[in-house]
Enzyme design. Structure first.
Site, PDB file in Angstrom:
ATOM      1  N   ASP A  90      10.173 -16.297 -35.466  1.00 32.21           N
ATOM      2  CA  ASP A  90       9.614 -15.613 -34.288  1.00 32.21           C
ATOM      3  C   ASP A  90       9.491 -16.591 -33.116  1.00 32.21           C
ATOM      4  OD1 ASP A  90       7.909 -13.110 -33.341  1.00 32.21           O
ATOM      5  OD2 ASP A  90       6.842 -14.904 -32.682  1.00 32.21           O
ATOM      6  N   LYS A 120      11.111 -12.447 -27.338  1.00 31.29           N
ATOM      7  CA  LYS A 120      10.300 -11.503 -26.540  1.00 31.29           C
ATOM      8  C   LYS A 120      10.552 -11.719 -25.065  1.00 31.29           C
ATOM      9  CE  LYS A 120       6.735 -12.397 -29.999  1.00 31.29           C
ATOM     10  NZ  LYS A 120       6.785 -13.850 -30.243  1.00 31.29           N
ATOM     11  N   HIS A 153       6.773  -8.535 -24.528  1.00 29.27           N
ATOM     12  CA  HIS A 153       5.691  -9.431 -24.959  1.00 29.27           C
ATOM     13  C   HIS A 153       4.308  -8.863 -24.643  1.00 29.27           C
ATOM     14  CE1 HIS A 153       5.085 -13.930 -25.949  1.00 29.27           C
ATOM     15  NE2 HIS A 153       4.003 -13.264 -26.297  1.00 29.27           N
TER      16      HIS A 153
HETATM   17  N1  LIG Z   1       2.985 -11.706 -29.453  1.00 28.83           N
HETATM   18  C1  LIG Z   1       2.024 -12.512 -29.089  1.00 28.83           C
HETATM   19  O1  LIG Z   1       1.348 -12.286 -28.058  1.00 28.83           O
HETATM   20  C2  LIG Z   1       1.711 -13.711 -29.927  1.00 28.83           C
HETATM   21  C3  LIG Z   1       0.524 -14.422 -29.711  1.00 28.83           C
HETATM   22  C4  LIG Z   1       0.251 -15.512 -30.535  1.00 28.83           C
HETATM   23  C5  LIG Z   1       1.136 -15.875 -31.548  1.00 28.83           C
HETATM   24  N2  LIG Z   1       2.306 -15.185 -31.717  1.00 28.83           N
HETATM   25  C6  LIG Z   1       3.259 -15.541 -32.807  1.00 28.83           C
HETATM   26  O2  LIG Z   1       2.528 -15.579 -34.027  1.00 28.83           O
HETATM   27  C7  LIG Z   1       2.757 -16.846 -34.649  1.00 28.83           C
HETATM   28  C8  LIG Z   1       1.589 -17.260 -35.510  1.00 28.83           C
HETATM   29  O3  LIG Z   1       0.406 -17.359 -34.751  1.00 28.83           O
HETATM   30  P1  LIG Z   1      -0.239 -18.762 -34.264  1.00 28.83           P
HETATM   31  O4  LIG Z   1       0.823 -19.783 -34.196  1.00 28.83           O
HETATM   32  O5  LIG Z   1      -1.002 -18.470 -33.031  1.00 28.83           O
HETATM   33  O6  LIG Z   1      -1.326 -19.122 -35.363  1.00 28.83           O
HETATM   34  P2  LIG Z   1      -1.475 -19.039 -36.969  1.00 28.83           P
HETATM   35  O7  LIG Z   1      -0.150 -18.917 -37.616  1.00 28.83           O
HETATM   36  O8  LIG Z   1      -2.519 -18.020 -37.250  1.00 28.83           O
HETATM   37  O9  LIG Z   1      -2.112 -20.457 -37.268  1.00 28.83           O
HETATM   38  C9  LIG Z   1      -1.414 -21.649 -37.029  1.00 28.83           C
HETATM   39  C10 LIG Z   1      -2.358 -22.816 -37.351  1.00 28.83           C
HETATM   40  O10 LIG Z   1      -2.730 -22.761 -38.730  1.00 28.83           O
HETATM   41  C11 LIG Z   1      -2.465 -24.029 -39.344  1.00 28.83           C
HETATM   42  N3  LIG Z   1      -1.989 -23.760 -40.695  1.00 28.83           N
HETATM   43  C12 LIG Z   1      -0.887 -23.074 -41.056  1.00 28.83           C
HETATM   44  N4  LIG Z   1      -0.783 -22.985 -42.387  1.00 28.83           N
HETATM   45  C13 LIG Z   1      -1.861 -23.635 -42.901  1.00 28.83           C
HETATM   46  C14 LIG Z   1      -2.295 -23.902 -44.210  1.00 28.83           C
HETATM   47  N5  LIG Z   1      -1.630 -23.461 -45.276  1.00 28.83           N
HETATM   48  N6  LIG Z   1      -3.454 -24.607 -44.360  1.00 28.83           N
HETATM   49  C15 LIG Z   1      -4.150 -25.064 -43.294  1.00 28.83           C
HETATM   50  N7  LIG Z   1      -3.763 -24.858 -42.022  1.00 28.83           N
HETATM   51  C16 LIG Z   1      -2.630 -24.137 -41.828  1.00 28.83           C
HETATM   52  C17 LIG Z   1      -1.429 -24.691 -38.478  1.00 28.83           C
HETATM   53  O11 LIG Z   1      -1.595 -26.092 -38.523  1.00 28.83           O
HETATM   54  P3  LIG Z   1      -0.472 -27.089 -39.127  1.00 28.83           P
HETATM   55  O12 LIG Z   1       0.628 -27.129 -38.110  1.00 28.83           O
HETATM   56  O13 LIG Z   1      -1.215 -28.357 -39.264  1.00 28.83           O
HETATM   57  O14 LIG Z   1      -0.023 -26.515 -40.435  1.00 28.83           O
HETATM   58  C18 LIG Z   1      -1.759 -24.155 -37.084  1.00 28.83           C
HETATM   59  O15 LIG Z   1      -2.746 -24.955 -36.483  1.00 28.83           O
HETATM   60  C19 LIG Z   1       3.012 -17.776 -33.456  1.00 28.83           C
HETATM   61  O16 LIG Z   1       3.499 -19.043 -33.830  1.00 28.83           O
HETATM   62  C20 LIG Z   1       3.915 -16.915 -32.631  1.00 28.83           C
HETATM   63  O17 LIG Z   1       5.230 -16.932 -33.156  1.00 28.83           O
HETATM   64  C21 LIG Z   1       2.585 -14.103 -30.930  1.00 28.83           C
END
Ligand SMILES: NC(=O)c1ccc[n+]([C@@H]2O[C@H](COP(=O)([O-])OP(=O)(O)OC[C@H]3O[C@@H](n4cnc5c(N)ncnc54)[C@H](OP(=O)(O)O)[C@@H]3O)[C@@H](O)[C@H]2O)c1
Length: 314
Positions: A90, A120, A153
């Site tokens: 993504d 997006k 988006h």
């Molecule tokens: N459409 C939208 O508006 C929108 C908004 C936000 C996000 N997104 C998408 O959704 C994806 C995921 O959301 P996100 O990146 O905001 O946050 P997330 O996936 O909820 O969390 C990422 C965080 O969790 C940590 N983490 C991951 N696996 C872990 C584990 N097993 N144990 C401990 N810590 C862990 C990572 O650190 P480490 O790197 O240290 O593992 C990072 O700091 C994004 O990357 C993006 O592609 C879309």
């Protein structure tokens, strides 16, 4: 496990077979062993189930998020994720990392058709003409000639013009499925009433602290797949040290991230956790060898705060 704890279309026998393969693969992957179970580059590739979108296209139920993963780090993380078995990647124009994602895909050596790549269109590119241009720019940066999923988006600007451009690209075969992100039910209804193509996906903030039961029910009723962004709440609100999740995880020898991701899976929600660490990428894939029971699901439902954890993005 009760069948109603499994995603639609997955039966108990398949679930158990998958789980057994998956746990063996995950252990071996951490030891650097690959090429098992007939999968060419990763032992895990055949084990992430798909959901079927409303146009028949299949989408992995677990994928890899790339927000903040740009440059050399982004390239490496995407290549690592693919080597471990992630197939859904993504990205988005606003992440400024489509080149890095494209480079990671190339570096992985995987065949294009084995991947499910999402991007997006950002608010600044809303409207018919700009969306067409933004799509071509994204494709050039990614180094791809088609996308699996293209999302609006945010529901801002000339949404109808944007959708018209996306519908055309979809009909031309440049995009396999089109959808939206951060849309409220009434905004989806507007689009459905005015457009030709029904959105296949709505990607919205969903995690244990913001469970979105109303949106989930609406989307299910309208055959639109819910995809969870920030499925781990980015660790906010003490997610990774939450005692309730830890207590549940202890029973299955799983950590909080794995309990959360398993919870998304059992709700039939596509989750796209991001990680910059291979060990976390592996943990996040290793969620198919245990099952949360009804009591666990009920306990987790009580963690819902029913509000965003990202007020600064509102
Ligand atoms: N459409 C939208 O508006 C929108 C908004 C936000 C996000 N997104 C998408 O959704 C994806 C995921 O959301 P996100 O990146 O905001 O946050 P997330 O996936 O909820 O969390 C990422 C965080 O969790 C940590 N983490 C991951 N696996 C872990 C584990 N097993 N144990 C401990 N810590 C862990 C990572 O650190 P480490 O790197 O240290 O593992 C990072 O700091 C994004 O990357 C993006 O592609 C879309």
């Amino acid at each position: 496990m009760k069948d109603n704890n499994l995603p639609k279309g997955i039966n108990r026998r398949e679930f158990l077979q998958t789980s057994a393969k998956y746990s063996a693969s995950a252990i071996l992957a951490t030891m650097g062993v690959s090429n098992l179970f007939g999968a060419p580059r990763s032992p895990m590739v055949s084990t992430i189930e798909n959901v079927t979108l409303n146009n028949g296209v299949k989408m992995p139920i677990l994928g890899f998020g790339t927000l903040y993963l740009d440059g050399a780090l982004g390239e490496k993380c995407v290549a690592d994720a693919i080597s471990l078995g992630y197939r859904l990647i993504d990205t988005a124009t606003i992440y400024n990392n489509e080149e890095a994602v494209g480079a990671g895909i190339k570096r992985s050596g995987i065949e294009r058709e084995k991947l499910f790549v999402t991007s997006k269109v950002w608010v600044d590119d809303s409207g018919y003409e700009k969306t067409k241009e933004a799509f071509e720019t994204s494709m050039n940066k990614l180094g791809l000639d088609y996308l699996d999923l293209y999302l609006i988006h945010r529901p801002r600007g000339d949404v109808k013009g944007t959708w018209k451009a996306m519908e055309e690209l979809y009909k031309e075969g440049r995009i396999r499925a089109i959808g939206v992100s951060n849309f409220e039910p009434h905004q989806i209804e507007d689009l459905v009433n005015s457009g030709d193509v029904r959105p296949a996906v709505n990607q919205i903030e969903t995690h244990v602290f913001f469970q979105q039961p109303g949106a989930h029910e609406f989307l299910q009723r309208n055959e639109i797949q819910l995809e969870a962004w920030s499925p781990l709440a980015q660790g906010r609100n003490g997610h990774f040290t939450n005692q309730t999740l830890a207590e549940i995880g202890k029973k299955y020898n799983k950590n909080n991230a794995q309990v959360s991701l398993r919870w998304h899976y059992q709700r039939g929600i596509v989750a796209i956790p991001r990680s910059s660490q291979k060990a976390h990428m592996i943990e996040n894939l290793n969620i198919f060898d245990f099952e949360l029971d009804d009591a666990d699901m009920n306990t987790i439902s009580k963690l819902d705060l029913n509000r965003t954890q990202f007020p600064e993005w509102e």
